[in-house]
Write an enzyme that holds these catalytic residues in place. Sequence first.
Site, PDB file in Angstrom:
ATOM      1  N   SER A   1       0.859  -1.187   0.000  1.00 51.67           N
ATOM      2  CA  SER A   1       0.000   0.000   0.000  1.00 51.67           C
ATOM      3  C   SER A   1       0.890   1.230   0.000  1.00 51.67           C
ATOM      4  O   SER A   1       1.721   1.413   0.892  1.00 51.67           O
ATOM      5  CB  SER A   1      -0.871  -0.031   1.256  1.00 51.67           C
TER       6      SER A   1
ATOM      7  N   HIS B   1       0.590   4.447   0.590  1.00 47.49           N
ATOM      8  CA  HIS B   1       0.641   5.491   1.628  1.00 47.49           C
ATOM      9  C   HIS B   1       1.410   5.040   2.856  1.00 47.49           C
ATOM     10  O   HIS B   1       1.792   5.864   3.684  1.00 47.49           O
ATOM     11  CB  HIS B   1      -0.764   5.990   1.977  1.00 47.49           C
TER      12      HIS B   1
ATOM     13  N   CYS C   1     -10.140  -2.223  23.886  1.00 46.19           N
ATOM     14  CA  CYS C   1     -10.658  -1.094  24.639  1.00 46.19           C
ATOM     15  C   CYS C   1     -10.484   0.222  23.901  1.00 46.19           C
ATOM     16  O   CYS C   1     -10.796   1.270  24.434  1.00 46.19           O
ATOM     17  CB  CYS C   1      -9.980  -1.033  25.997  1.00 46.19           C
TER      18      CYS C   1
END
Lengths: 455, 455
Positions: A194, A196, A314
């Site tokens: 990828s 980026h 979380c």
Amino acid sequence: MPYFDAATTLPLHPLARQALLSALDEGWADPTRLYRDGRRARMLLDAARETLAAELGARTDEVSFTASGTLANHVGVLGALSGNHRKGRHFVHSAVEHSSVLHAAEQFERDGGEVTSVGVDALGRVGTGEFAAALRPDTALAALQSANHEVGTVQPVAEVAELCAEAGVPLLVDAAQSAAWGPVPGRWSLLTASAHKWGGPVGLGVLVVRKGTRYRSPLPADDRGFVDVPSAIAAAVALRAVRQEAASADAALRPLVARLRAELPGLVPDLAVLGDAERRLPHVLTFSCLYVDGEALLHELDRAGFAVSSGSSCSSSTLTPSHVLAAMGALTEGNVRVSLPTGTTAADIDAFLAALPRAVAGTRAHLEPAPASAPLVVDSIGKRCPVPIIELAKRFPTVPVGATVVVLSDDEAARLDVPAWCEMRTQRYVGEADATDYRADAPSGARAYLVERLS
Amino acid sequence: MPYFDAATTLPLHPLARQALLSALDEGWADPTRLYRDGRRARMLLDAARETLAAELGARTDEVSFTASGTLANHVGVLGALSGNHRKGRHFVHSAVEHSSVLHAAEQFERDGGEVTSVGVDALGRVGTGEFAAALRPDTALAALQSANHEVGTVQPVAEVAELCAEAGVPLLVDAAQSAAWGPVPGRWSLLTASAHKWGGPVGLGVLVVRKGTRYRSPLPADDRGFVDVPSAIAAAVALRAVRQEAASADAALRPLVARLRAELPGLVPDLAVLGDAERRLPHVLTFSCLYVDGEALLHELDRAGFAVSSGSSCSSSTLTPSHVLAAMGALTEGNVRVSLPTGTTAADIDAFLAALPRAVAGTRAHLEPAPASAPLVVDSIGKRCPVPIIELAKRFPTVPVGATVVVLSDDEAARLDVPAWCEMRTQRYVGEADATDYRADAPSGARAYLVERLS
């Protein structure tokens, strides 16, 4: 504001930005057209593909472009499985692959395929023996990332590629996290990346399918769609630039991460550093903190001026425990990934080491345990991670050595975090039981987790 | 060099270029992250989505991004068919849709679905009655473009959307060619478009799925892939800008196209202007030239300084006759599409009108008919379009009125072009026969086309 989330994305590399601007003027036309503007765009596209191929260790005609790394994994996995369906309908991948590989695997399973997930050790590394044992005569494809995106552990890709080649199984390597640092060694068949992630533009994935690899795209054929030439050029320029800077960036960042690894556990109580200390990406460090809500910690660090991210249950918006940390048997609560961009200084690290203890303490202060319902049963039903672990820890000193504490919880993360807490505290995790054994009206999703006090 | 291929792509709009540059600085981070850079990217993305939604006549949460207009059609068609599979497994589309819609239809058919293609009139326009008649109780989706990409004919989208809504069939509108000119009217359910067609960046498609439309993406779910924020912003700024300029651009370009429509047939012999003269895009004109190799004509025009394109059999790299021209029953040979960008001047049109006759003559001069094998049989087996038509035309004056000429050809285009030539010349097309009736060793792909001389 120090940006410590390089593993998520990077701003466009300055050279790539220049190249993009030129290409918007010179390469905007459709490269399949016969007129002058089209031919010029085609020449630029060919040059970009050639540069990318050279850096990725492939032939020019093996490189194609997709909309993202995620899409490269979707079509790479499904296309290779489809192309090799006569060999069989079995797919092998490591348990810690990127979600895009796992989602492609789920789709393959829904369509009748069979999938084997190969586990990892406590540092997040796959065993070559375990991987080899999962290969079968009907295995159509195997997938292994070059390095893990959450903890930075480098995988034994060259060895696994060799095993796969010997077994006649094509291997897809998700190189998204390592592409900036160098080519992927070995006899792999497909590679995804990828742009980026290496300082190229967003919205450009790369899929390499080596000659001789059977492949059938899962998307409808279409010769009319045309490639984003300016982005392809910017991606090629960025990759060449970061590869040239890779050795010096590695030399600069690796000691900074080593310092974080060494100093963090002493600065913050109940902090566990995750992943492999040696076989790792140079710029990534991940840790978990007991009794901490990860999302709250990210907010505290943002307020203190640090941009970091997390894959933990979380903190993510999905509230699903990180499959990577779960596969490692690591604590999922209060998880933070620090990934340093090139140019990070020792002063930035000093500032982070100074800020973190206060940020963790501020987060922990917000959490208050609930009153006990019975001496040996910690009833945390209806409470989200990390509350069950906090309540367990608060109550634990009140029971005698040799006694057992029962944690009732309907949060999936407790299944991972109670054993992980036992491991960190050298207490014994006894196992799971029905929550209704301890509370008659426990909801159906609740479980009981038993811990024996050893010391 | 006049660029007359606006319907293929446009350079980035100057305002979009400025916006892109700012967004590369301000909106490069992952918009799903909680830290400051991420929140800033998210705000920019939300603003872009809001602008696009307003311009496209949709709600903000109905707009999503894809890698291209092609991909928007692939996933839009397959996703809507999948979401509505309980209604049935039938898909209706016009015969002149973009290849991406047809390719999605082919994939649906391979997977067991049923597809009805609704024909068009000689101007390329679908009939609302015919479209309504194709809808069935088990039709899961219908698709109709807002305007045709090869000949510029505008379709009766609002009427068809109303018919579909009454029949309870969701309608997907491919608005790629018309998005720059205004919103699509009516009660459509899905809409697709491509930013680079309106002066936005390459590599950004838009898919609108209106609330209440059943939809299930055919790609694996993935919450980790992230949107190209700078491109989304540039796309939004470009669309707002071209919409503001649309009325004046329409007023400037429509008369230029009208002038081409009026003058071209008188300037070049055997030239047919295609498509609807009134219900058309303001900037598109398409014509075909008898006895011309389309690809050679594009080269001649490129040498003369004009960038134009073609969808015809004799110019595209696939050598397949254009399905659009075939559905219209139009001549497919020597086809040229002129599509004017904003800013095209009357002087550009003068120059084109001056250059075209020479370019056509130059192309025709290269083509020499083969010697006749028998007085009434024109044997063009082994010869590519437009040679069969040229040989037919050369031999035709040698037969008496009332006699029949037989053209033997193994080029698929002849099936379309012999009847089209008869139509243009007011001669009678008799029909097809086995080529072996006229030549014993004719290859299996060859056919005989019979033409009666009327005058």
